[in-house]
Design a protein around this motif. Structure first.
Motif, mmCIF file in Angstrom:
data_model
loop_
_atom_site.group_PDB
_atom_site.id
_atom_site.type_symbol
_atom_site.label_atom_id
_atom_site.label_comp_id
_atom_site.label_asym_id
_atom_site.label_seq_id
_atom_site.Cartn_x
_atom_site.Cartn_y
_atom_site.Cartn_z
ATOM 1 N N TYR A 1 23.516 36.286 30.311
ATOM 2 C CA TYR A 1 24.828 36.679 29.808
ATOM 3 C C TYR A 1 25.196 38.096 30.249
ATOM 4 N N GLN A 2 24.174 38.975 30.436
ATOM 5 C CA GLN A 2 24.445 40.336 30.900
ATOM 6 C C GLN A 2 24.914 40.333 32.358
ATOM 7 N N GLU A 3 24.320 39.465 33.168
ATOM 8 C CA GLU A 3 24.754 39.343 34.561
ATOM 9 C C GLU A 3 26.184 38.818 34.633
ATOM 10 N N VAL A 4 26.477 37.829 33.779
ATOM 11 C CA VAL A 4 27.829 37.263 33.742
ATOM 12 C C VAL A 4 28.826 38.331 33.281
ATOM 13 N N ALA A 5 28.443 39.114 32.271
ATOM 14 C CA ALA A 5 29.319 40.190 31.785
ATOM 15 C C ALA A 5 29.601 41.195 32.905
ATOM 16 N N ALA A 6 28.579 41.523 33.694
ATOM 17 C CA ALA A 6 28.752 42.480 34.795
ATOM 18 C C ALA A 6 29.730 41.935 35.833
ATOM 19 N N ARG A 7 29.624 40.648 36.136
ATOM 20 C CA ARG A 7 30.538 40.041 37.119
ATOM 21 C C ARG A 7 31.969 40.034 36.605
ATOM 22 N N LEU A 8 32.127 39.658 35.349
ATOM 23 C CA LEU A 8 33.468 39.622 34.777
ATOM 24 C C LEU A 8 34.063 41.019 34.672
ATOM 25 N N ARG A 9 33.228 41.979 34.329
ATOM 26 C CA ARG A 9 33.689 43.375 34.231
ATOM 27 C C ARG A 9 34.249 43.844 35.570
ATOM 28 N N GLU A 10 33.538 43.522 36.652
ATOM 29 C CA GLU A 10 33.990 43.914 37.985
ATOM 30 C C GLU A 10 35.292 43.203 38.348
ATOM 31 N N ARG A 11 35.421 41.948 37.972
ATOM 32 C CA ARG A 11 36.656 41.208 38.265
ATOM 33 C C ARG A 11 37.841 41.788 37.482
ATOM 34 N N ILE A 12 37.571 42.314 36.305
ATOM 35 C CA ILE A 12 38.626 42.969 35.518
ATOM 36 C C ILE A 12 39.022 44.287 36.172
ATOM 37 N N TYR A 13 38.024 45.051 36.626
ATOM 38 C CA TYR A 13 38.313 46.342 37.249
ATOM 39 C C TYR A 13 39.090 46.182 38.553
ATOM 40 N N THR A 14 38.789 45.134 39.312
ATOM 41 C CA THR A 14 39.491 44.917 40.582
ATOM 42 C C THR A 14 40.799 44.158 40.374
ATOM 43 N N GLN A 15 41.067 43.785 39.126
ATOM 44 C CA GLN A 15 42.260 43.041 38.727
ATOM 45 C C GLN A 15 42.340 41.665 39.367
ATOM 46 N N ASP A 16 41.173 41.112 39.688
ATOM 47 C CA ASP A 16 41.111 39.679 39.976
ATOM 48 C C ASP A 16 41.453 38.952 38.670
ATOM 49 N N LEU A 17 41.017 39.541 37.558
ATOM 50 C CA LEU A 17 41.475 39.142 36.232
ATOM 51 C C LEU A 17 42.351 40.292 35.733
ATOM 52 N N LYS A 18 43.644 40.052 35.623
ATOM 53 C CA LYS A 18 44.603 41.120 35.331
ATOM 54 C C LYS A 18 44.791 41.318 33.831
ATOM 55 N N PRO A 19 45.217 42.529 33.429
ATOM 56 C CA PRO A 19 45.509 42.778 32.019
ATOM 57 C C PRO A 19 46.468 41.730 31.464
ATOM 58 N N GLY A 20 46.097 41.154 30.329
ATOM 59 C CA GLY A 20 46.923 40.135 29.701
ATOM 60 C C GLY A 20 46.588 38.718 30.112
ATOM 61 N N ASP A 21 45.811 38.552 31.187
ATOM 62 C CA ASP A 21 45.435 37.212 31.642
ATOM 63 C C ASP A 21 44.582 36.508 30.601
ATOM 64 N N ALA A 22 44.857 35.207 30.416
ATOM 65 C CA ALA A 22 43.987 34.389 29.575
ATOM 66 C C ALA A 22 42.711 34.082 30.351
ATOM 67 N N ILE A 23 41.591 34.108 29.673
ATOM 68 C CA ILE A 23 40.309 33.825 30.305
ATOM 69 C C ILE A 23 39.916 32.399 29.952
ATOM 70 N N ASP A 24 39.836 31.560 30.989
ATOM 71 C CA ASP A 24 39.462 30.159 30.801
ATOM 72 C C ASP A 24 37.947 30.070 30.782
ATOM 73 N N GLU A 25 37.403 30.085 29.592
ATOM 74 C CA GLU A 25 35.950 30.104 29.405
ATOM 75 C C GLU A 25 35.268 28.926 30.090
ATOM 76 N N GLN A 26 35.843 27.740 29.932
ATOM 77 C CA GLN A 26 35.233 26.530 30.499
ATOM 78 C C GLN A 26 35.265 26.556 32.024
ATOM 79 N N ALA A 27 36.404 26.969 32.595
ATOM 80 C CA ALA A 27 36.534 27.011 34.054
ATOM 81 C C ALA A 27 35.593 28.042 34.663
#
Length: 225
Positions: free
Chosen positions: A13-39
């Motif tokens: 889960y820590q590795e997954v958190a690190a990947r998601l954190r980086e995607r948020i910082y690069t705005q691959d996941l943008k502020p306000g975006d819904a996160i599709d947990e299952q996908a």
């Protein structure tokens, strides 16, 4: 008789958190975006349990928001957050610059000069994204050269929120060159070994970023109306 002690690898889960954190910082996941947990779980080839644990970590860091019955969303900085965050960062990073210049050795100043050369390169190419990334590296180096554990701890915690903005103030016409000019003055403060000047320059650099962001966001809203 000594025993062999095994060091546990980071939990999934820590590795997954690190990947998601980086995607948020690069705005691959943008502020306000819904996160599709299952996908996302399917994309990473994991079960939903470590994905949920990773999102709990990011929620604790305030990088995502968990809303009952609605789901999970990438955090957005509100206007009040921005107005409170920048003056604080200006004070902290100003102090960092003061301590960094005071402690800098000749080799440290050369490192600052090398990073600054890349800032000049990306500014000349008007490459805002690369300039922003290099700008972050410059600020992180100043922080490291300050060698103050407590400053580093507080700034690291706050800087992740500035990264959510992705330096959008640099898109304001003229701001990139203003930012570069401020970095040139900071470099000169290092070269002249002037801690007090470095503190004021870095403080004002953050204040100017804030002012530019306010103007940029206001103009963007006006255009959208």
């Amino acid at each position: 008789m000594s025993k062999n002690i095994q060091i546990a690898s980071p939990a999934l889960y820590q590795e997954v958190a690190a990947r998601l954190r980086e995607r948020i910082y690069t705005q691959d996941l943008k502020p306000g975006d819904a996160i599709d947990e299952q996908a996302l779980a399917a994309e990473y080839g994991i079960s939903r349990t470590p994905m949920r644990e990773a999102l709990k970590v990011l929620h604790a860091e305030r990088l995502v928001v968990l809303e009952p019955r609605r789901g999970c969303f990438v955090a957005e900085l509100k206007e009040q957050d921005i107005d409170e965050l920048f003056p604080l960062m200006a004070l902290l990073e100003g102090r960092c610059a003061y301590e960094a210049v005071k402690k800098a050795k000749p080799a440290d100043i050369r490192r600052v000069e090398e990073l600054h050369k890349k800032l000049e390169k990306y500014a000349a190419a008007n490459d805002v994204d690369k300039y922003f990334e290099q700008n972050c590296l410059c600020h992180e180096l100043v922080q490291k050269l300050a060698g103050n554990y407590w400053l580093e701890r507080v700034i690291n915690d706050l800087r992740k929120f500035l990264k959510l903005l992705r330096g959008r103030q640099l898109q304001l016409p003229g701001r990139l060159q203003e930012s570069l000019s401020e970095h040139r003055m900071l470099l000169a403060a290092f070269q002249n070994r002037n801690p007090a000047a470095a503190e004021k320059i870095m403080h004002d650099h953050l204040v100017n970023q804030h002012a530019a962001l306010i103007i940029f966001d206001r103009e963007k809203k006006n255009k959208a109306v």
